[in-house]
Design an enzyme around this catalytic site. Structure first.
Site, PDB file in Angstrom:
ATOM      1  N   VAL A   1      -0.069 -20.212 -63.507  1.00  0.00           N
ATOM      2  CA  VAL A   1       0.129 -18.981 -64.273  1.00  0.00           C
ATOM      3  C   VAL A   1       1.620 -18.647 -64.332  1.00  0.00           C
ATOM      4  O   VAL A   1       2.158 -18.330 -65.400  1.00  0.00           O
ATOM      5  CB  VAL A   1      -0.694 -17.811 -63.679  1.00  0.00           C
ATOM      6  CG1 VAL A   1      -0.260 -16.472 -64.257  1.00  0.00           C
ATOM      7  CG2 VAL A   1      -2.182 -18.050 -63.914  1.00  0.00           C
TER       8      VAL A   1
ATOM      9  N   ALA B   1       3.407 -20.995 -66.747  1.00  0.00           N
ATOM     10  CA  ALA B   1       3.115 -20.676 -68.146  1.00  0.00           C
ATOM     11  C   ALA B   1       3.725 -19.344 -68.569  1.00  0.00           C
ATOM     12  O   ALA B   1       4.195 -19.201 -69.697  1.00  0.00           O
ATOM     13  CB  ALA B   1       1.608 -20.651 -68.368  1.00  0.00           C
ATOM     14  N   GLU B   2       3.724 -18.383 -67.674  1.00  0.00           N
ATOM     15  CA  GLU B   2       4.191 -17.043 -68.016  1.00  0.00           C
ATOM     16  C   GLU B   2       5.711 -16.913 -68.076  1.00  0.00           C
ATOM     17  O   GLU B   2       6.241 -16.312 -69.000  1.00  0.00           O
ATOM     18  CB  GLU B   2       3.641 -16.016 -67.022  1.00  0.00           C
ATOM     19  CG  GLU B   2       2.153 -15.781 -67.120  1.00  0.00           C
ATOM     20  CD  GLU B   2       1.738 -14.973 -68.336  1.00  0.00           C
ATOM     21  OE1 GLU B   2       2.609 -14.425 -69.057  1.00  0.00           O
ATOM     22  OE2 GLU B   2       0.526 -14.886 -68.579  1.00  0.00           O
ATOM     23  N   SER B   3       6.394 -17.456 -67.074  1.00  0.00           N
ATOM     24  CA  SER B   3       7.845 -17.188 -66.965  1.00  0.00           C
ATOM     25  C   SER B   3       8.688 -18.417 -66.690  1.00  0.00           C
ATOM     26  O   SER B   3       9.901 -18.281 -66.553  1.00  0.00           O
ATOM     27  CB  SER B   3       8.096 -16.188 -65.837  1.00  0.00           C
ATOM     28  OG  SER B   3       7.809 -16.809 -64.576  1.00  0.00           O
TER      29      SER B   3
ATOM     30  N   TYR C   1      -2.960 -20.481 -74.400  1.00  0.00           N
ATOM     31  CA  TYR C   1      -2.644 -20.126 -73.024  1.00  0.00           C
ATOM     32  C   TYR C   1      -3.705 -20.654 -72.060  1.00  0.00           C
ATOM     33  O   TYR C   1      -3.387 -21.246 -71.027  1.00  0.00           O
ATOM     34  CB  TYR C   1      -2.528 -18.596 -72.912  1.00  0.00           C
ATOM     35  CG  TYR C   1      -2.258 -18.094 -71.524  1.00  0.00           C
ATOM     36  CD1 TYR C   1      -0.962 -18.046 -71.024  1.00  0.00           C
ATOM     37  CD2 TYR C   1      -3.286 -17.657 -70.699  1.00  0.00           C
ATOM     38  CE1 TYR C   1      -0.705 -17.582 -69.737  1.00  0.00           C
ATOM     39  CE2 TYR C   1      -3.043 -17.193 -69.427  1.00  0.00           C
ATOM     40  CZ  TYR C   1      -1.752 -17.153 -68.950  1.00  0.00           C
ATOM     41  OH  TYR C   1      -1.505 -16.705 -67.687  1.00  0.00           O
TER      42      TYR C   1
END
Length: 147
Positions: free
Chosen positions: A18, A21-23, A110
């Protein structure tokens, strides 16, 4: 990652996927929609888990709130990974409205991306060991008996 994941019974590889993928592991990341930090939490979501907006760039605080949210989603969606990830990305209300992963292209991409990252970071599992063949009957000739 490991401390928060262990504390809240969330797979640490999922947390890492996560975050990737997020940051891309940038603790100062800010999305165009206002999500912040490693796990790209919206201020309202962070507040729900006791983290102030001013703390979202602190990796430990951000991860703690993000992992607590993943834990909540895991319970809410009975461990169904696509729904958990869709809930994290689009909100649990969207998952409820659509009865699963919403038809949003961003959310669908996502869910695929985090699923692939998560699978790639799982520890390698050796193939199952073949059971030895069953017992064999061995006849031992008595001394002096004809063979």
């Amino acid at each position: 990652i490991f401390a928060s994941a262990r504390k809240h019974k969330v797979n640490p590889e999922l947390v890492a996927a996560v975050i990737r993928a997020e940051s891309a592991f940038n603790p100062r990341a800010i999305s165009p929609k206002g999500a912040r930090g490693l796990m790209q939490l919206m201020p309202a979501t962070a507040k729900r888990y006791g983290v102030r907006t001013s703390e979202l760039f602190q990796p430990e605080r951000n991860i703690e709130a993000g992992v607590r949210y993943l834990s909540f989603l895991t319970d809410r969606f009975a461990g169904d990974l696509p729904r958990i990830l869709a809930g994290y990305n689009a909100g649990e209300g969207s998952v409820d409205r659509y009865g699963g992963v919403p038809p949003y292209p961003e959310t669908q991409a996502y869910v695929r991306l985090v699923g692939l990252l998560h699978a790639a970071w799982q520890p390698a599992v050796p193939p199952p060991v073949q059971a030895p063949p069953g017992p064999r009957r061995v006849t031992i000739a008595k001394p002096g008996a004809a063979r």
